[in-house]
Design a protein around this motif. Structure first.
Motif, PDB file in Angstrom:
ATOM      1  N   LEU A  94       0.803  -1.212   0.000  1.00 20.96           N
ATOM      2  CA  LEU A  94       0.000   0.000   0.000  1.00 20.96           C
ATOM      3  C   LEU A  94       0.843   1.272   0.000  1.00 20.96           C
ATOM      4  O   LEU A  94       0.328   2.351  -0.285  1.00 20.96           O
ATOM      5  CB  LEU A  94      -0.971  -0.003   1.186  1.00 20.96           C
ATOM      6  CG  LEU A  94      -2.031  -1.112   1.139  1.00 20.96           C
ATOM      7  CD1 LEU A  94      -2.871  -1.103   2.407  1.00 20.96           C
ATOM      8  CD2 LEU A  94      -2.906  -0.965  -0.095  1.00 20.96           C
ATOM      9  N   LYS A  95       2.143   1.169   0.275  1.00 17.87           N
ATOM     10  CA  LYS A  95       3.006   2.347   0.256  1.00 17.87           C
ATOM     11  C   LYS A  95       3.435   2.718  -1.161  1.00 17.87           C
ATOM     12  O   LYS A  95       3.487   3.883  -1.509  1.00 17.87           O
ATOM     13  CB  LYS A  95       4.242   2.118   1.122  1.00 17.87           C
ATOM     14  CG  LYS A  95       3.936   2.096   2.601  1.00 17.87           C
ATOM     15  CD  LYS A  95       5.199   1.956   3.411  1.00 17.87           C
ATOM     16  CE  LYS A  95       4.890   1.949   4.885  1.00 17.87           C
ATOM     17  NZ  LYS A  95       6.088   1.788   5.697  1.00 17.87           N
ATOM     18  N   ASP A  96       3.742   1.716  -1.991  1.00 21.17           N
ATOM     19  CA  ASP A  96       4.242   2.021  -3.340  1.00 21.17           C
ATOM     20  C   ASP A  96       3.467   1.322  -4.461  1.00 21.17           C
ATOM     21  O   ASP A  96       3.853   1.391  -5.619  1.00 21.17           O
ATOM     22  CB  ASP A  96       5.733   1.711  -3.450  1.00 21.17           C
ATOM     23  CG  ASP A  96       6.054   0.227  -3.308  1.00 21.17           C
ATOM     24  OD1 ASP A  96       5.126  -0.608  -3.333  1.00 21.17           O
ATOM     25  OD2 ASP A  96       7.247  -0.091  -3.173  1.00 21.17           O
ATOM     26  N   SER A  97       2.402   0.640  -4.122  1.00 18.00           N
ATOM     27  CA  SER A  97       1.525  -0.061  -5.073  1.00 18.00           C
ATOM     28  C   SER A  97       2.196  -1.210  -5.822  1.00 18.00           C
ATOM     29  O   SER A  97       1.653  -1.717  -6.788  1.00 18.00           O
ATOM     30  CB  SER A  97       0.912   0.920  -6.087  1.00 18.00           C
ATOM     31  OG  SER A  97       0.070   1.831  -5.425  1.00 18.00           O
ATOM     32  N   SER A  98       3.385  -1.639  -5.370  1.00 15.90           N
ATOM     33  CA  SER A  98       4.023  -2.799  -5.996  1.00 15.90           C
ATOM     34  C   SER A  98       3.270  -4.061  -5.575  1.00 15.90           C
ATOM     35  O   SER A  98       2.598  -4.090  -4.542  1.00 15.90           O
ATOM     36  CB  SER A  98       5.496  -2.901  -5.597  1.00 15.90           C
ATOM     37  OG  SER A  98       5.625  -3.117  -4.211  1.00 15.90           O
ATOM     38  N   GLU A  99       3.361  -5.086  -6.406  1.00 15.39           N
ATOM     39  CA  GLU A  99       2.673  -6.340  -6.127  1.00 15.39           C
ATOM     40  C   GLU A  99       3.681  -7.469  -5.984  1.00 15.39           C
ATOM     41  O   GLU A  99       4.687  -7.496  -6.694  1.00 15.39           O
ATOM     42  CB  GLU A  99       1.671  -6.658  -7.231  1.00 15.39           C
ATOM     43  CG  GLU A  99       0.541  -5.659  -7.306  1.00 15.39           C
ATOM     44  CD  GLU A  99      -0.493  -5.987  -8.356  1.00 15.39           C
ATOM     45  OE1 GLU A  99      -0.447  -7.088  -8.959  1.00 15.39           O
ATOM     46  OE2 GLU A  99      -1.369  -5.141  -8.582  1.00 15.39           O
ATOM     47  N   GLU A 100       3.417  -8.374  -5.056  1.00 17.75           N
ATOM     48  CA  GLU A 100       4.253  -9.544  -4.822  1.00 17.75           C
ATOM     49  C   GLU A 100       3.355 -10.763  -4.671  1.00 17.75           C
ATOM     50  O   GLU A 100       2.231 -10.656  -4.181  1.00 17.75           O
ATOM     51  CB  GLU A 100       5.083  -9.373  -3.545  1.00 17.75           C
ATOM     52  CG  GLU A 100       6.045  -8.201  -3.590  1.00 17.75           C
ATOM     53  CD  GLU A 100       6.782  -7.995  -2.275  1.00 17.75           C
ATOM     54  OE1 GLU A 100       6.389  -8.583  -1.247  1.00 17.75           O
ATOM     55  OE2 GLU A 100       7.754  -7.235  -2.282  1.00 17.75           O
ATOM     56  N   SER A 101       3.862 -11.909  -5.094  1.00 17.99           N
ATOM     57  CA  SER A 101       3.129 -13.167  -4.952  1.00 17.99           C
ATOM     58  C   SER A 101       3.862 -14.074  -3.984  1.00 17.99           C
ATOM     59  O   SER A 101       5.092 -14.183  -4.036  1.00 17.99           O
ATOM     60  CB  SER A 101       3.001 -13.859  -6.308  1.00 17.99           C
ATOM     61  OG  SER A 101       2.226 -13.085  -7.179  1.00 17.99           O
ATOM     62  N   TYR A 102       3.097 -14.716  -3.115  1.00 13.68           N
ATOM     63  CA  TYR A 102       3.650 -15.619  -2.116  1.00 13.68           C
ATOM     64  C   TYR A 102       2.936 -16.957  -2.188  1.00 13.68           C
ATOM     65  O   TYR A 102       1.740 -17.023  -2.460  1.00 13.68           O
ATOM     66  CB  TYR A 102       3.460 -15.055  -0.699  1.00 13.68           C
ATOM     67  CG  TYR A 102       4.200 -13.779  -0.443  1.00 13.68           C
ATOM     68  CD1 TYR A 102       5.511 -13.797   0.013  1.00 13.68           C
ATOM     69  CD2 TYR A 102       3.594 -12.545  -0.638  1.00 13.68           C
ATOM     70  CE1 TYR A 102       6.197 -12.618   0.261  1.00 13.68           C
ATOM     71  CE2 TYR A 102       4.264 -11.364  -0.389  1.00 13.68           C
ATOM     72  CZ  TYR A 102       5.563 -11.403   0.060  1.00 13.68           C
ATOM     73  OH  TYR A 102       6.237 -10.239   0.308  1.00 13.68           O
ATOM     74  N   GLU A 103       3.684 -18.010  -1.901  1.00 13.86           N
ATOM     75  CA  GLU A 103       3.111 -19.332  -1.708  1.00 13.86           C
ATOM     76  C   GLU A 103       3.527 -19.781  -0.313  1.00 13.86           C
ATOM     77  O   GLU A 103       4.706 -19.712   0.037  1.00 13.86           O
ATOM     78  CB  GLU A 103       3.641 -20.313  -2.752  1.00 13.86           C
ATOM     79  CG  GLU A 103       3.074 -21.703  -2.613  1.00 13.86           C
ATOM     80  CD  GLU A 103       3.571 -22.657  -3.688  1.00 13.86           C
ATOM     81  OE1 GLU A 103       3.452 -23.876  -3.455  1.00 13.86           O
ATOM     82  OE2 GLU A 103       4.087 -22.210  -4.719  1.00 13.86           O
ATOM     83  N   LEU A 104       2.569 -20.207   0.480  1.00 10.81           N
ATOM     84  CA  LEU A 104       2.871 -20.654   1.835  1.00 10.81           C
ATOM     85  C   LEU A 104       3.252 -22.126   1.791  1.00 10.81           C
ATOM     86  O   LEU A 104       2.509 -22.944   1.260  1.00 10.81           O
ATOM     87  CB  LEU A 104       1.659 -20.433   2.741  1.00 10.81           C
ATOM     88  CG  LEU A 104       1.099 -19.006   2.754  1.00 10.81           C
ATOM     89  CD1 LEU A 104      -0.056 -18.906   3.734  1.00 10.81           C
ATOM     90  CD2 LEU A 104       2.167 -18.000   3.086  1.00 10.81           C
TER      91      LEU A 104
END
Length: 65
Positions: free
Chosen positions: A4-14
């Motif tokens: 929410l600070k820079d609008s970048s997106e990341e994907s995670y797999e648990l």
């Protein structure tokens, strides 16, 4: 997830122990890691804050697969 600070997106797999991998398009993180624990129980559209070594993360769940 979206930062929410820079609008970048990341994907995670648990994943479980021994399966973690921080390289690639999808970071595989332990289900016991602080960020994974913060994500558990959240649904699309939920946001959360988390203190980490590099500062405070403010993230929003934008998809779940």
């Amino acid at each position: 997830m979206k930062d929410l600070k820079d609008s970048s997106e990341e994907s995670y797999e648990l994943v479980g122990p021994g399966e973690e991998d921080y390289d690639g398009d999808v970071m595989k993180i332990l289900t016991s890691s602080p960020i994974a624990v913060a994500m558990l129980g959240k649904k699309v559209g939920d946001s959360f804050e988390l203190e980490v070594k590099r500062g405070k993360l403010q993230m929003e769940i934008i998809g779940i697969e």
